[in-house]
Design a protein around this motif. Structure first.
Motif, PDB file in Angstrom:
ATOM      1  N   ILE A   4      -2.974  12.071  27.437  1.00 36.25           N
ATOM      2  CA  ILE A   4      -2.312  12.766  27.872  1.00 36.25           C
ATOM      3  C   ILE A   4      -2.684  13.140  29.295  1.00 36.25           C
ATOM      4  CG2 ILE A   4      -3.642  14.986  27.104  1.00 36.25           C
ATOM      5  CD1 ILE A   4      -0.749  16.367  26.639  1.00 36.25           C
ATOM      6  N   THR A   5      -1.783  13.112  30.356  1.00 29.56           N
ATOM      7  CA  THR A   5      -1.907  13.343  31.623  1.00 29.56           C
ATOM      8  C   THR A   5      -1.049  14.475  31.862  1.00 29.56           C
ATOM      9  OG1 THR A   5      -2.135  10.910  32.140  1.00 29.56           O
ATOM     10  CG2 THR A   5      -1.707  12.369  34.239  1.00 29.56           C
ATOM     11  N   MET A   6      -2.046  15.450  32.521  1.00 28.29           N
ATOM     12  CA  MET A   6      -1.448  16.842  32.651  1.00 28.29           C
ATOM     13  C   MET A   6      -0.879  16.765  34.099  1.00 28.29           C
ATOM     14  SD  MET A   6      -2.390  18.311  30.019  1.00 28.29           S
ATOM     15  CE  MET A   6      -3.547  18.742  28.654  1.00 28.29           C
ATOM     16  N   GLY A   7      -0.096  17.869  34.617  1.00 29.20           N
ATOM     17  CA  GLY A   7       0.552  17.986  35.977  1.00 29.20           C
ATOM     18  C   GLY A   7      -0.406  18.065  37.034  1.00 29.20           C
ATOM     19  N   SER A   8       0.359  18.141  38.195  1.00 31.13           N
ATOM     20  CA  SER A   8      -0.204  18.084  39.452  1.00 31.13           C
ATOM     21  C   SER A   8      -0.872  19.531  39.764  1.00 31.13           C
ATOM     22  CB  SER A   8       0.267  17.577  40.567  1.00 31.13           C
ATOM     23  OG  SER A   8       1.637  18.243  40.771  1.00 31.13           O
ATOM     24  N   TYR A   9      -1.932  20.046  40.572  1.00 30.44           N
ATOM     25  CA  TYR A   9      -2.140  21.265  41.365  1.00 30.44           C
ATOM     26  C   TYR A   9      -2.464  22.448  39.994  1.00 30.44           C
ATOM     27  CZ  TYR A   9      -0.927  19.321  45.739  1.00 30.44           C
ATOM     28  OH  TYR A   9      -0.860  18.813  46.921  1.00 30.44           O
ATOM     29  N   VAL A  10      -2.828  21.981  38.919  1.00 37.45           N
ATOM     30  CA  VAL A  10      -2.688  22.662  37.594  1.00 37.45           C
ATOM     31  C   VAL A  10      -3.817  23.840  37.885  1.00 37.45           C
ATOM     32  CG1 VAL A  10      -3.412  23.059  35.166  1.00 37.45           C
ATOM     33  CG2 VAL A  10      -2.177  20.803  36.105  1.00 37.45           C
ATOM     34  N   PHE A  11      -4.913  23.699  38.371  1.00 36.74           N
ATOM     35  CA  PHE A  11      -6.005  24.679  38.530  1.00 36.74           C
ATOM     36  C   PHE A  11      -6.303  24.870  40.077  1.00 36.74           C
ATOM     37  CE2 PHE A  11      -6.545  23.499  34.063  1.00 36.74           C
ATOM     38  CZ  PHE A  11      -6.562  24.470  33.442  1.00 36.74           C
ATOM     39  N   SER A  12      -5.410  24.329  40.843  1.00 35.63           N
ATOM     40  CA  SER A  12      -5.633  24.500  42.419  1.00 35.63           C
ATOM     41  C   SER A  12      -5.692  25.885  42.781  1.00 35.63           C
ATOM     42  CB  SER A  12      -4.792  23.713  42.984  1.00 35.63           C
ATOM     43  OG  SER A  12      -4.969  23.483  44.471  1.00 35.63           O
ATOM     44  N   GLU A  13      -6.970  25.991  43.698  1.00 35.22           N
ATOM     45  CA  GLU A  13      -7.015  27.428  44.357  1.00 35.22           C
ATOM     46  C   GLU A  13      -7.524  28.236  43.569  1.00 35.22           C
ATOM     47  OE1 GLU A  13      -4.385  28.353  47.416  1.00 35.22           O
ATOM     48  OE2 GLU A  13      -3.734  26.209  47.864  1.00 35.22           O
ATOM     49  N   CYS A  14      -8.018  27.934  42.343  1.00 34.70           N
ATOM     50  CA  CYS A  14      -8.721  29.119  41.570  1.00 34.70           C
ATOM     51  C   CYS A  14     -10.029  29.322  42.219  1.00 34.70           C
ATOM     52  CB  CYS A  14      -8.654  28.429  40.082  1.00 34.70           C
ATOM     53  SG  CYS A  14      -7.179  28.403  39.319  1.00 34.70           S
ATOM     54  N   SER A  15     -10.003  30.286  43.039  1.00 32.19           N
ATOM     55  CA  SER A  15     -11.215  30.356  44.038  1.00 32.19           C
ATOM     56  C   SER A  15     -12.598  30.956  43.269  1.00 32.19           C
ATOM     57  CB  SER A  15     -10.823  31.431  45.085  1.00 32.19           C
ATOM     58  OG  SER A  15     -10.464  32.628  44.366  1.00 32.19           O
ATOM     59  N   ALA A  16     -12.222  31.680  42.038  1.00 34.48           N
ATOM     60  CA  ALA A  16     -13.636  31.862  41.214  1.00 34.48           C
ATOM     61  C   ALA A  16     -14.181  30.898  40.093  1.00 34.48           C
ATOM     62  CB  ALA A  16     -13.431  33.436  40.641  1.00 34.48           C
ATOM     63  N   LEU A  17     -13.354  29.900  40.046  1.00 34.69           N
ATOM     64  CA  LEU A  17     -13.460  28.907  38.926  1.00 34.69           C
ATOM     65  C   LEU A  17     -14.990  28.264  39.012  1.00 34.69           C
ATOM     66  CD1 LEU A  17     -12.432  27.815  36.329  1.00 34.69           C
ATOM     67  CD2 LEU A  17     -11.173  25.903  37.790  1.00 34.69           C
ATOM     68  N   GLU A  18     -15.664  28.375  38.096  1.00 32.55           N
ATOM     69  CA  GLU A  18     -17.037  27.924  38.252  1.00 32.55           C
ATOM     70  C   GLU A  18     -17.344  26.706  37.347  1.00 32.55           C
ATOM     71  OE1 GLU A  18     -19.647  31.180  37.253  1.00 32.55           O
ATOM     72  OE2 GLU A  18     -19.236  32.195  39.267  1.00 32.55           O
ATOM     73  N   GLU A  19     -16.913  26.512  36.107  1.00 30.37           N
ATOM     74  CA  GLU A  19     -17.106  25.864  35.126  1.00 30.37           C
ATOM     75  C   GLU A  19     -16.020  25.060  34.635  1.00 30.37           C
ATOM     76  OE1 GLU A  19     -19.585  25.268  31.055  1.00 30.37           O
ATOM     77  OE2 GLU A  19     -19.827  27.046  32.313  1.00 30.37           O
ATOM     78  N   VAL A  20     -15.874  23.775  34.207  1.00 32.36           N
ATOM     79  CA  VAL A  20     -14.554  23.111  33.750  1.00 32.36           C
ATOM     80  C   VAL A  20     -15.061  22.124  32.623  1.00 32.36           C
ATOM     81  CG1 VAL A  20     -13.009  21.367  34.234  1.00 32.36           C
ATOM     82  CG2 VAL A  20     -12.991  23.191  35.762  1.00 32.36           C
ATOM     83  N   TYR A  21     -14.676  21.931  31.563  1.00 32.18           N
ATOM     84  CA  TYR A  21     -14.932  21.073  30.508  1.00 32.18           C
ATOM     85  C   TYR A  21     -13.676  20.478  30.277  1.00 32.18           C
ATOM     86  CZ  TYR A  21     -15.886  18.690  26.191  1.00 32.18           C
ATOM     87  OH  TYR A  21     -15.969  17.829  25.046  1.00 32.18           O
ATOM     88  N   VAL A  22     -13.392  19.148  30.333  1.00 29.65           N
ATOM     89  CA  VAL A  22     -12.236  18.182  29.960  1.00 29.65           C
ATOM     90  C   VAL A  22     -12.504  17.386  28.742  1.00 29.65           C
ATOM     91  CG1 VAL A  22     -10.480  16.854  30.970  1.00 29.65           C
ATOM     92  CG2 VAL A  22     -11.734  18.101  32.455  1.00 29.65           C
ATOM     93  N   GLY A  23     -11.862  17.636  27.708  1.00 34.74           N
ATOM     94  CA  GLY A  23     -11.982  16.877  26.387  1.00 34.74           C
ATOM     95  C   GLY A  23     -11.430  15.562  26.439  1.00 34.74           C
ATOM     96  N   GLU A  24     -11.765  14.853  25.622  1.00 36.29           N
ATOM     97  CA  GLU A  24     -11.296  13.266  25.312  1.00 36.29           C
ATOM     98  C   GLU A  24      -9.865  13.060  25.467  1.00 36.29           C
ATOM     99  OE1 GLU A  24     -13.557  10.726  25.529  1.00 36.29           O
ATOM    100  OE2 GLU A  24     -15.060  12.218  25.670  1.00 36.29           O
ATOM    101  N   ASN A  25      -9.569  12.035  26.182  1.00 37.46           N
ATOM    102  CA  ASN A  25      -8.270  11.595  26.098  1.00 37.46           C
ATOM    103  C   ASN A  25      -7.204  12.354  27.258  1.00 37.46           C
ATOM    104  OD1 ASN A  25      -8.298   8.975  24.573  1.00 37.46           O
ATOM    105  ND2 ASN A  25      -8.189  10.169  22.744  1.00 37.46           N
ATOM    106  N   VAL A  26      -8.123  13.129  28.033  1.00 36.02           N
ATOM    107  CA  VAL A  26      -7.111  14.276  28.803  1.00 36.02           C
ATOM    108  C   VAL A  26      -7.358  13.694  30.360  1.00 36.02           C
ATOM    109  CG1 VAL A  26      -6.820  16.534  29.768  1.00 36.02           C
ATOM    110  CG2 VAL A  26      -7.320  16.057  27.361  1.00 36.02           C
ATOM    111  N   SER A  27      -6.328  13.484  31.135  1.00 36.77           N
ATOM    112  CA  SER A  27      -6.357  13.232  32.551  1.00 36.77           C
ATOM    113  C   SER A  27      -5.497  14.403  33.128  1.00 36.77           C
ATOM    114  CB  SER A  27      -6.018  11.810  32.810  1.00 36.77           C
ATOM    115  OG  SER A  27      -6.875  10.767  32.444  1.00 36.77           O
ATOM    116  N   PHE A  28      -5.448  14.388  34.600  1.00 32.13           N
ATOM    117  CA  PHE A  28      -4.652  15.116  35.309  1.00 32.13           C
ATOM    118  C   PHE A  28      -3.862  14.256  36.347  1.00 32.13           C
ATOM    119  CE2 PHE A  28      -7.507  18.072  33.516  1.00 32.13           C
ATOM    120  CZ  PHE A  28      -6.712  19.126  33.403  1.00 32.13           C
ATOM    121  N   ASP A  29      -2.792  14.658  36.967  1.00 38.07           N
ATOM    122  CA  ASP A  29      -2.029  14.196  38.142  1.00 38.07           C
ATOM    123  C   ASP A  29      -2.699  15.084  39.349  1.00 38.07           C
ATOM    124  OD1 ASP A  29      -0.563  13.205  39.892  1.00 38.07           O
ATOM    125  OD2 ASP A  29       1.471  13.739  38.687  1.00 38.07           O
ATOM    126  N   ILE A  30      -2.376  14.706  40.600  1.00 37.18           N
ATOM    127  CA  ILE A  30      -3.026  14.872  41.803  1.00 37.18           C
ATOM    128  C   ILE A  30      -3.679  16.420  41.828  1.00 37.18           C
ATOM    129  CG2 ILE A  30      -1.893  12.848  43.040  1.00 37.18           C
ATOM    130  CD1 ILE A  30      -0.120  15.048  44.352  1.00 37.18           C
TER     131      ILE A  30
END
Length: 478
Positions: free
Chosen positions: A189-215
């Motif tokens: 599955i490919t998620m949309g674009s700018y999904v988490f963009s400009e989340c200024s406090a975001l420190e940690e991200v875990y992306v599970g298997e078979n997941v991608s994102f647009d730009i």
């Protein structure tokens, strides 16, 4: 509703918006007179005056409530007559804690003060002023709408279960969000674009298997320090651009391409692990990464991994170089590496190279010979790769069955280029079209020579083969 008061407020709104007064219009007709920027202001003025225009409307159009950030509104009621709500409709409602939907509405419903489609499968709008720090997505939701959580004030953690699609800007600008966990998916599955963009406090991200994102999925997440990617995730353009606190990243083992500007302006990035399987790295990926550490070899700076330090040639030490040796295990010649190296006279492309980036050898004005090693793996010569190499006379390209993409203007301005040697036994006589698709021959006359030993059965044309010393022998059947 007091019709006289409604009309009076409308007149004031029109005057304040510098619009021509229009009498005897229904609200929907009047609303259509306003452009996208002015309409939210009109709605805000009405609500601030104690008049709710929604009962007079059939739809809430795009960005309708961006004007509501001037109000201390914490609750809004969607009446039964509203049948369409446009994207980003409640963007800017920073105080909004509760969205109520009339029970008679056939299109929408409210769950815990948030807006959903009537079947509960789409979360359309989270009430972004809610005090809760974590949100659990209800069972049955399959789709998070565009901007659904954008600009949430207090949300700190979100877990995305399996099978949920995130639309463009779903969590854009959530300035309190610190941790994101995206579960494994059974299918890609490919998620949309700018999904988490400009989340200024975001420190940690875990992306599970078979997941991608647009730009630009995580662009400008300036506090991001820890990223865990799955083994097959694609890295689209601008994916981590502007993540100024990111110290290192290990790219997925199955990664084949890195999109343009993917790590642009990552000022603290010191280490990036590039897998052997990668076949394309687009331009701007490592721009403005001053602390990035490279592997060095013969005046070149490379990125790679523990098993192969030399996957990508990213830059060179001296642009006045006359001769340059590319490491024999290199797969990518990065964009603009030799751009403007006016003294470079000839270059040999190792067998391992699969991609030559945009403008890689552009304006190398002394370059005369480009030789690809026998049985080269080359698949892509990008746009303007050898553009304006005015002295270039010969390209020896024995691609040995690989279908090759040659980008726009790849050899444009090479006025002296006379012969382009191509080997492609797989495509036979169609090699000119199949192997040299998109090759622009604009300013010069060039012969494309196909690989073939002397044979009376061959059609008329230009050919070449290797002699016993592995030198190229050109011949023509008249």
């Amino acid at each position: 509703m007091d019709e006289a008061k409604f009309k009076e407020v409308l007149k004031k709104a029109l005057i304040q918006s510098n619009q021509e007064l229009i009498d005897n219009c229904k609200f929907d007709e009047l609303y259509e007179k306003f452009n996208r920027e002015e309409a939210p202001y009109l709605t805000a003025v009405l609500l601030k005056s104690g008049i709710n225009p929604l009962p007079h409307m059939s739809s809430v159009v795009n960005c309708m409530y961006q004007g509501l950030d001037i109000l201390d509104i914490n609750e809004i009621v969607i009446p039964a007559n509203i049948s369409r709500i446009g994207r980003d409709a409640f963007c800017g409602c920073a105080q909004l804690e509760n969205i109520i939907v009339d029970a008679g509405n056939d299109e929408y419903k409210s769950i815990d003060g948030n807006l959903y489609s009537i079947d509960g499968k789409t979360l359309i709008q989270y009430a972004i002023g809610k005090k809760e720090k974590e949100f659990i997505i209800p069972e049955g939701v399959e789709y998070i709408g565009r901007g659904a959580f954008a600009n949430s004030v207090n949300l700190e953690k979100i877990t995305i279960p399996e099978g949920i699609y995130l639309a463009d800007r779903a969590f854009f600008g959530c300035h309190s969000l610190k941790k994101v966990i995206i579960a494994d998916n059974a299918t890609e599955i490919t998620m949309g674009s700018y999904v988490f963009s400009e989340c200024s406090a975001l420190e940690e991200v875990y992306v599970g298997e078979n997941v991608s994102f647009d730009i630009n999925a995580f662009s400008k997440c300036v506090s991001l320090k820890k990223v865990t990617l799955n083994k097959t995730m694609a890295i689209a353009g601008g994916q981590f651009a502007g993540c100024s606190s990111l110290p290192e990243i290990v790219l997925p083992e199955g990664l084949k391409s890195i999109g343009q500007d993917a790590f642009d302006d990552c000022g603290q990035l010191t280490k990036i692990v590039v897998p052997d399987i990668v076949e394309e790295i687009y331009g701007g990926v490592f721009d403005f990464c001053p602390k990035l550490k490279y592997y060095e070899y013969e005046g070149g700076y490379y990125l790679g991994n523990d098993a192969n330090n030399f996957v990508a040639l990213v830059k060179i030490k001296d642009d006045a170089v006359k001769n340059f040796i590319i490491h024999k295990r290199t797969k990518i010649i990065y964009s603009s590496v030799f751009y403007g190296c006016e003294n470079l006279e000839n270059i040999t492309i190792p067998e391992s190279v699969v991609c030559i980036g945009i403008s890689a050898f552009k304006e190398c004005q002394s370059l005369q010979l480009v030789k690809f090693v026998k049985n080269t793996a080359i698949k892509t010569i990008h746009d303007e790769a050898f553009m304006d190499c005015e002295k270039l006379e010969t390209v020896e390209l024995p691609c040995d069955g690989n279908e090759l993409f040659v980008g726009l203007d790849a050899f444009n301005g090479c006025y002296n280029l006379g012969r382009f040697y191509v080997k492609s036994e797989k495509y036979g006589i169609r090699a000119v079209r199949k192997v040299c698709n998109n090759l622009k021959i604009t300013y010069w006359t060039m012969s494309v020579l196909l690989y073939a030993k002397r044979d009376d059965k061959l059609p008329l044309g230009n050919y070449w083969y290797y002699d016993k010393d592995d030198d190229i022998v050109a011949w023509t059947k008249d």
